[in-house]
Design a protein around this motif. Structure first.
Motif, PDB file in Angstrom:
ATOM      1  N   ASP B   2       0.811  -1.209   0.000  1.00 33.50           N
ATOM      2  CA  ASP B   2       0.000   0.000   0.000  1.00 33.50           C
ATOM      3  C   ASP B   2       0.852   1.269   0.000  1.00 33.50           C
ATOM      4  O   ASP B   2       1.808   1.397   0.761  1.00 33.50           O
ATOM      5  N   GLN B   4       0.201   4.258   1.006  1.00 28.27           N
ATOM      6  CA  GLN B   4       0.142   5.040   2.242  1.00 28.27           C
ATOM      7  C   GLN B   4       1.067   4.476   3.307  1.00 28.27           C
ATOM      8  O   GLN B   4       1.637   5.207   4.110  1.00 28.27           O
ATOM      9  N   LEU B   5       1.174   3.156   3.289  1.00 34.01           N
ATOM     10  CA  LEU B   5       2.011   2.483   4.283  1.00 34.01           C
ATOM     11  C   LEU B   5       3.498   2.769   4.035  1.00 34.01           C
ATOM     12  O   LEU B   5       4.319   2.684   4.946  1.00 34.01           O
ATOM     13  N   ARG B   7       4.764   5.645   3.066  1.00 35.32           N
ATOM     14  CA  ARG B   7       5.150   6.984   3.518  1.00 35.32           C
ATOM     15  C   ARG B   7       5.808   6.879   4.886  1.00 35.32           C
ATOM     16  O   ARG B   7       5.328   6.206   5.772  1.00 35.32           O
ATOM     17  N   GLY B   8       6.882   7.556   5.040  1.00 38.39           N
ATOM     18  CA  GLY B   8       7.548   7.521   6.334  1.00 38.39           C
ATOM     19  C   GLY B   8       8.602   6.439   6.423  1.00 38.39           C
ATOM     20  O   GLY B   8       9.502   6.527   7.251  1.00 38.39           O
ATOM     21  N   VAL B   9       8.496   5.415   5.568  1.00 36.59           N
ATOM     22  CA  VAL B   9       9.534   4.385   5.579  1.00 36.59           C
ATOM     23  C   VAL B   9      10.435   4.472   4.357  1.00 36.59           C
ATOM     24  O   VAL B   9      11.598   4.061   4.417  1.00 36.59           O
ATOM     25  N   VAL B  12      13.716   6.403   4.803  1.00 36.57           N
ATOM     26  CA  VAL B  12      14.683   5.661   5.613  1.00 36.57           C
ATOM     27  C   VAL B  12      15.251   4.484   4.828  1.00 36.57           C
ATOM     28  O   VAL B  12      16.431   4.154   4.972  1.00 36.57           O
ATOM     29  N   CYS B  13      14.435   3.873   3.993  1.00 35.67           N
ATOM     30  CA  CYS B  13      14.914   2.778   3.148  1.00 35.67           C
ATOM     31  C   CYS B  13      16.022   3.260   2.219  1.00 35.67           C
ATOM     32  O   CYS B  13      17.047   2.586   2.054  1.00 35.67           O
TER      33      CYS B  13
END
Lengths: 102, 102
Positions: B2, B4-5, B7-9, B12-13
């Motif tokens: 997904d 949306q999931l 976002r935020g990772v 960092v990846c």
DNA sequence: TATTGATACCTCGGATTACGATGTATAGCG
DNA sequence: CGCTATACATCGTAATCCGAGGTATCAATA
């Protein structure tokens, strides 16, 4: 907690908050606050979204003079929770990748 | 997975992908593809964002006639990874909440 | 009585950001 | 010559979290 990190999990959190017992907006925020902070504007947006997606149904009642809208999870909403749990494996893989070789 | 999931990772990846060795756009996508899919347009947006935030620095070189831009992580970028790992505990709490009472 | 705080709902606009579509350019292979 | 891989970049769209603001009731406090 970072706003971007919340995306994709907030929907599921709200569904989890009404999974075992019907609840209403104000209470959902209070119940979730120890786990995730979310503003009222965010919550009501999410509730509307989940209703449109048939993941929950709404029942309006009157409680001590005030309007109160109870939210009830549907089979589709329960399925959404299961889907999220299946996606969790991928999240864990990402975490392993980020944390490896330290 | 997904959108949306992610976002935020994703940020960092990308940082994790250049953490141990400088890398360039095309290679980062290839390296990340087993863990997370991301399009070129997304990656270059992220790289620009991370550069603006001083989490990485860029070094342009020429490789076999083609332009190649190597990305190198900065202390601030390394700190971003550490911050993410600290936030991970909260993510785990969320997962526990969603999964409880099944 | 007046004011504050808690309860309870809602809307609007701004900011962020993932991604598809599209464009540019070189190298190598059949 | 066309195709694929390599390698970069921009633009517009859609999704969505949140602050700011609005409405209204009830209980407690000053």
């Amino acid at each position: 907690m970072d706003a971007q990190l919340k995306r994709g999990v907030l929907d599921v959190c709200v569904l989890a908050a009404i999974k075992n017992e019907d609840s209403y907006g104000y209470k959902i925020i209070k119940d979730l606050s120890p786990i995730v902070e979310l503003s009222e504007s965010t919550l009501y947006t999410i509730l509307k979204r989940l209703e449109t997606a048939s993941m929950l149904v709404v029942r309006s009642t009157e409680f001590e003079g005030r309007l109160r809208k109870y939210y009830h999870i549907t089979p589709r909403g329960l399925q959404r929770i299961l889907d999220f749990k299946n996606e969790w494996k991928e999240i864990m893989d990402i975490y392993s990748f980020i944390g490896k070789e330290d």
